[in-house]
Every structure is written in structure tokens, then in C-alpha cells.
Design a protein around this motif. Sequence first.
Motif, PDB file in Angstrom:
ATOM      1  N   ILE A 233      21.206   5.731 -15.355  1.00 32.31           N
ATOM      2  CA  ILE A 233      20.716   6.575 -16.449  1.00 32.31           C
ATOM      3  C   ILE A 233      19.928   5.699 -17.411  1.00 32.31           C
ATOM      4  N   ARG A 234      18.743   6.154 -17.763  1.00 35.66           N
ATOM      5  CA  ARG A 234      17.924   5.475 -18.764  1.00 35.66           C
ATOM      6  C   ARG A 234      17.793   6.404 -19.963  1.00 35.66           C
ATOM      7  N   MET A 235      18.259   5.929 -21.128  1.00 37.44           N
ATOM      8  CA  MET A 235      18.284   6.760 -22.335  1.00 37.44           C
ATOM      9  C   MET A 235      17.469   6.111 -23.443  1.00 37.44           C
ATOM     10  N   PRO A 236      16.667   6.886 -24.162  1.00 33.37           N
ATOM     11  CA  PRO A 236      16.006   6.333 -25.344  1.00 33.37           C
ATOM     12  C   PRO A 236      17.043   6.009 -26.415  1.00 33.37           C
ATOM     13  N   VAL A 237      16.637   5.193 -27.385  1.00 35.17           N
ATOM     14  CA  VAL A 237      17.587   4.655 -28.368  1.00 35.17           C
ATOM     15  C   VAL A 237      18.313   5.727 -29.176  1.00 35.17           C
ATOM     16  N   GLY A 238      17.628   6.771 -29.592  1.00 35.06           N
ATOM     17  CA  GLY A 238      18.294   7.823 -30.366  1.00 35.06           C
ATOM     18  C   GLY A 238      19.340   8.551 -29.541  1.00 35.06           C
ATOM     19  N   ALA A 239      19.003   8.855 -28.296  1.00 35.50           N
ATOM     20  CA  ALA A 239      19.954   9.522 -27.402  1.00 35.50           C
ATOM     21  C   ALA A 239      21.131   8.609 -27.092  1.00 35.50           C
ATOM     22  N   ALA A 240      20.874   7.309 -26.944  1.00 38.22           N
ATOM     23  CA  ALA A 240      21.950   6.354 -26.665  1.00 38.22           C
ATOM     24  C   ALA A 240      22.908   6.267 -27.849  1.00 38.22           C
ATOM     25  N   ARG A 241      22.375   6.243 -29.061  1.00 38.38           N
ATOM     26  CA  ARG A 241      23.229   6.190 -30.261  1.00 38.38           C
ATOM     27  C   ARG A 241      24.065   7.472 -30.350  1.00 38.38           C
ATOM     28  N   ALA A 242      23.450   8.604 -30.077  1.00 39.80           N
ATOM     29  CA  ALA A 242      24.170   9.877 -30.118  1.00 39.80           C
ATOM     30  C   ALA A 242      25.236   9.941 -29.021  1.00 39.80           C
ATOM     31  N   PHE A 243      24.920   9.429 -27.832  1.00 36.93           N
ATOM     32  CA  PHE A 243      25.880   9.385 -26.734  1.00 36.93           C
ATOM     33  C   PHE A 243      27.106   8.567 -27.141  1.00 36.93           C
ATOM     34  N   ALA A 244      26.879   7.403 -27.715  1.00 39.47           N
ATOM     35  CA  ALA A 244      27.986   6.543 -28.125  1.00 39.47           C
ATOM     36  C   ALA A 244      28.843   7.222 -29.191  1.00 39.47           C
ATOM     37  N   ARG A 245      28.212   7.829 -30.180  1.00 39.62           N
ATOM     38  CA  ARG A 245      28.951   8.485 -31.260  1.00 39.62           C
ATOM     39  C   ARG A 245      29.742   9.680 -30.725  1.00 39.62           C
ATOM     40  N   GLY A 246      29.129  10.474 -29.865  1.00 40.88           N
ATOM     41  CA  GLY A 246      29.831  11.612 -29.278  1.00 40.88           C
ATOM     42  C   GLY A 246      31.000  11.188 -28.410  1.00 40.88           C
ATOM     43  N   THR A 247      30.809  10.112 -27.656  1.00 44.46           N
ATOM     44  CA  THR A 247      31.876   9.597 -26.801  1.00 44.46           C
ATOM     45  C   THR A 247      33.052   9.117 -27.626  1.00 44.46           C
ATOM     46  N   ARG A 248      32.780   8.425 -28.713  1.00 39.51           N
ATOM     47  CA  ARG A 248      33.866   7.950 -29.583  1.00 39.51           C
ATOM     48  C   ARG A 248      34.666   9.134 -30.135  1.00 39.51           C
ATOM     49  N   ALA A 249      33.992  10.215 -30.478  1.00 34.71           N
ATOM     50  CA  ALA A 249      34.682  11.398 -30.994  1.00 34.71           C
ATOM     51  C   ALA A 249      35.563  12.033 -29.915  1.00 34.71           C
ATOM     52  N   VAL A 250      35.076  12.091 -28.689  1.00 33.13           N
ATOM     53  CA  VAL A 250      35.855  12.667 -27.591  1.00 33.13           C
ATOM     54  C   VAL A 250      37.105  11.828 -27.332  1.00 33.13           C
ATOM     55  N   VAL A 251      36.949  10.521 -27.294  1.00 33.71           N
ATOM     56  CA  VAL A 251      38.088   9.631 -27.058  1.00 33.71           C
ATOM     57  C   VAL A 251      39.113   9.788 -28.181  1.00 33.71           C
ATOM     58  N   ALA A 252      38.664   9.867 -29.427  1.00 32.41           N
ATOM     59  CA  ALA A 252      39.566   9.965 -30.581  1.00 32.41           C
ATOM     60  C   ALA A 252      40.252  11.322 -30.692  1.00 32.41           C
ATOM     61  N   ALA A 253      39.749  12.321 -29.981  1.00 33.74           N
ATOM     62  CA  ALA A 253      40.291  13.676 -30.100  1.00 33.74           C
ATOM     63  C   ALA A 253      41.565  13.890 -29.297  1.00 33.74           C
ATOM     64  N   GLY A 254      42.133  12.861 -28.757  1.00 35.45           N
ATOM     65  CA  GLY A 254      43.364  12.975 -27.983  1.00 35.45           C
ATOM     66  C   GLY A 254      44.582  13.099 -28.860  1.00 35.45           C
ATOM     67  N   ARG A 255      45.686  12.645 -28.330  1.00 35.86           N
ATOM     68  CA  ARG A 255      46.957  12.719 -29.061  1.00 35.86           C
ATOM     69  C   ARG A 255      46.915  11.813 -30.291  1.00 35.86           C
ATOM     70  N   PRO A 256      47.565  12.224 -31.381  1.00 36.26           N
ATOM     71  CA  PRO A 256      47.623  11.358 -32.563  1.00 36.26           C
ATOM     72  C   PRO A 256      48.486  10.130 -32.271  1.00 36.26           C
ATOM     73  N   SER A 257      48.229   9.057 -33.021  1.00 36.60           N
ATOM     74  CA  SER A 257      48.998   7.820 -32.861  1.00 36.60           C
ATOM     75  C   SER A 257      50.176   7.793 -33.832  1.00 36.60           C
ATOM     76  N   CYS A 258      51.259   7.191 -33.405  1.00 34.11           N
ATOM     77  CA  CYS A 258      52.429   6.997 -34.257  1.00 34.11           C
ATOM     78  C   CYS A 258      52.064   6.005 -35.360  1.00 34.11           C
ATOM     79  N   PRO A 259      52.357   6.311 -36.614  1.00 42.11           N
ATOM     80  CA  PRO A 259      52.010   5.385 -37.703  1.00 42.11           C
ATOM     81  C   PRO A 259      52.798   4.079 -37.654  1.00 42.11           C
ATOM     82  N   ARG A 260      53.915   4.059 -36.944  1.00 41.15           N
ATOM     83  CA  ARG A 260      54.729   2.844 -36.873  1.00 41.15           C
ATOM     84  C   ARG A 260      54.316   1.932 -35.717  1.00 41.15           C
ATOM     85  N   CYS A 261      54.234   2.500 -34.514  1.00 36.44           N
ATOM     86  CA  CYS A 261      54.023   1.653 -33.341  1.00 36.44           C
ATOM     87  C   CYS A 261      52.615   1.763 -32.762  1.00 36.44           C
ATOM     88  N   GLY A 262      51.889   2.818 -33.133  1.00 42.77           N
ATOM     89  CA  GLY A 262      50.533   2.993 -32.628  1.00 42.77           C
ATOM     90  C   GLY A 262      50.451   3.672 -31.277  1.00 42.77           C
TER      91      GLY A 262
END
Length: 183
Positions: A134-163
Motif C-alpha cells: 500500500i502506498r499512501m500520501p502523507v495526509g492519508a498516512a497520518r489519518a490512518f495512524a490516528r484512526g488505528t490508535r483510536a481503534v486499538v484504544a477502544a478495547g477493554r479499559p485498563s485496571c488503574p492498579r495493574c494496567g
Amino acid sequence: MPTVVHDFDWPDRVLIGTIGEPGSRSFYLQVKDGRRVVSVLLEKEQSALLAMHVEQILDELMGAGNPFGIPADPSAELIDRAPLDPVDEQFRTGTIGLGWDPTTAQVVLQLLSEAELDEPTDSDEEVPEEAVVIRMPVGAARAFARGTRAVVAAGRPSCPRCGLPVDPHGHTCPDSTVFGDTP
């Protein structure tokens, strides 16, 4: 046997999305160009690392005088928040390559199929290795990275004690004995 390459230059859509509930989600990179759609399975950790490394490449290029006009933040309309198109898994990702093409000012992403060494087959037929490039222009690559981080973070919450992730059914924190709590 030659490698089957699915090549996408300036695709219409590149995103990582999930199927399933937090705690048992499957992560897919999906790329679309016109009517052609390819979906490959990734691990959550692969998805997170991919987003991090795409952003690192873009940040390093910005720090070098930003001759390619790389945005610090993606345009909101470039971040793909729509669900995945219907998924027909092409392959499970093994190796991921990431690079920069200065001649076209594109981030280049290569996903190679996982070797199926442990899975015996009933036939003598060889399964070809596959790759998605896949070849992506810079704006699309930045958006891909930001969207991916949001998807990964949308999982289960982390325990405040142990993580560790907290399941919907509860969580027995290994740090609870340190704090004098009982599970």
C-alpha cells in the motif's frame, strides 16, 4: 511458487477495524480501490505498532524541515470511522514492512502472509505466499495512524492498579494483595 502481490497505489480507503467484542476482537487491515477490497488479519499489537511507526516516520520527516508538507494532525475528513466493508480474509499477517518513498512522497506499507509451517495439509498443493503493498500520501498516512490508535484504544479499559485489561465480568487484580484488598 511466486508471491501473489495485491498492490494499491493511492487507494480510496485504508483502515484498521475490528470484528467482535472487546476482549475477543479480531483486527483487520482493509484496503479498497474502486471495487477491489482486500482484508488481512493482524494482531492487536501489530496494529498498535504499525500506527506508532507510521507516526514516527512522519514526525521524523517533519523534523527534517518538512519538505513534503506533512500535517501534524490529520484532517478530520480523512480519518475513516466507518465500519469495515464485508470481510473476506485474504491472509493472516506475518511480517510487516514500512518505508518512505521520497519520489512520490508516500508512506509504503507491506504486509506479508504468515508462513503456515505448523499446519499440515491433506493435499500436495502448495499455498502461495501473499503480500499487500500500500502506498499512501502523507495526509492519508497520518489519518490512518490516528484512526488505528483510536481503534486499538477502544478495547477493554485498563485496571488503574495493574494496567491489565478489565473484563466485563470483573477483574481480579494481581496488585490487590499489595494494597491489602481481597479480590
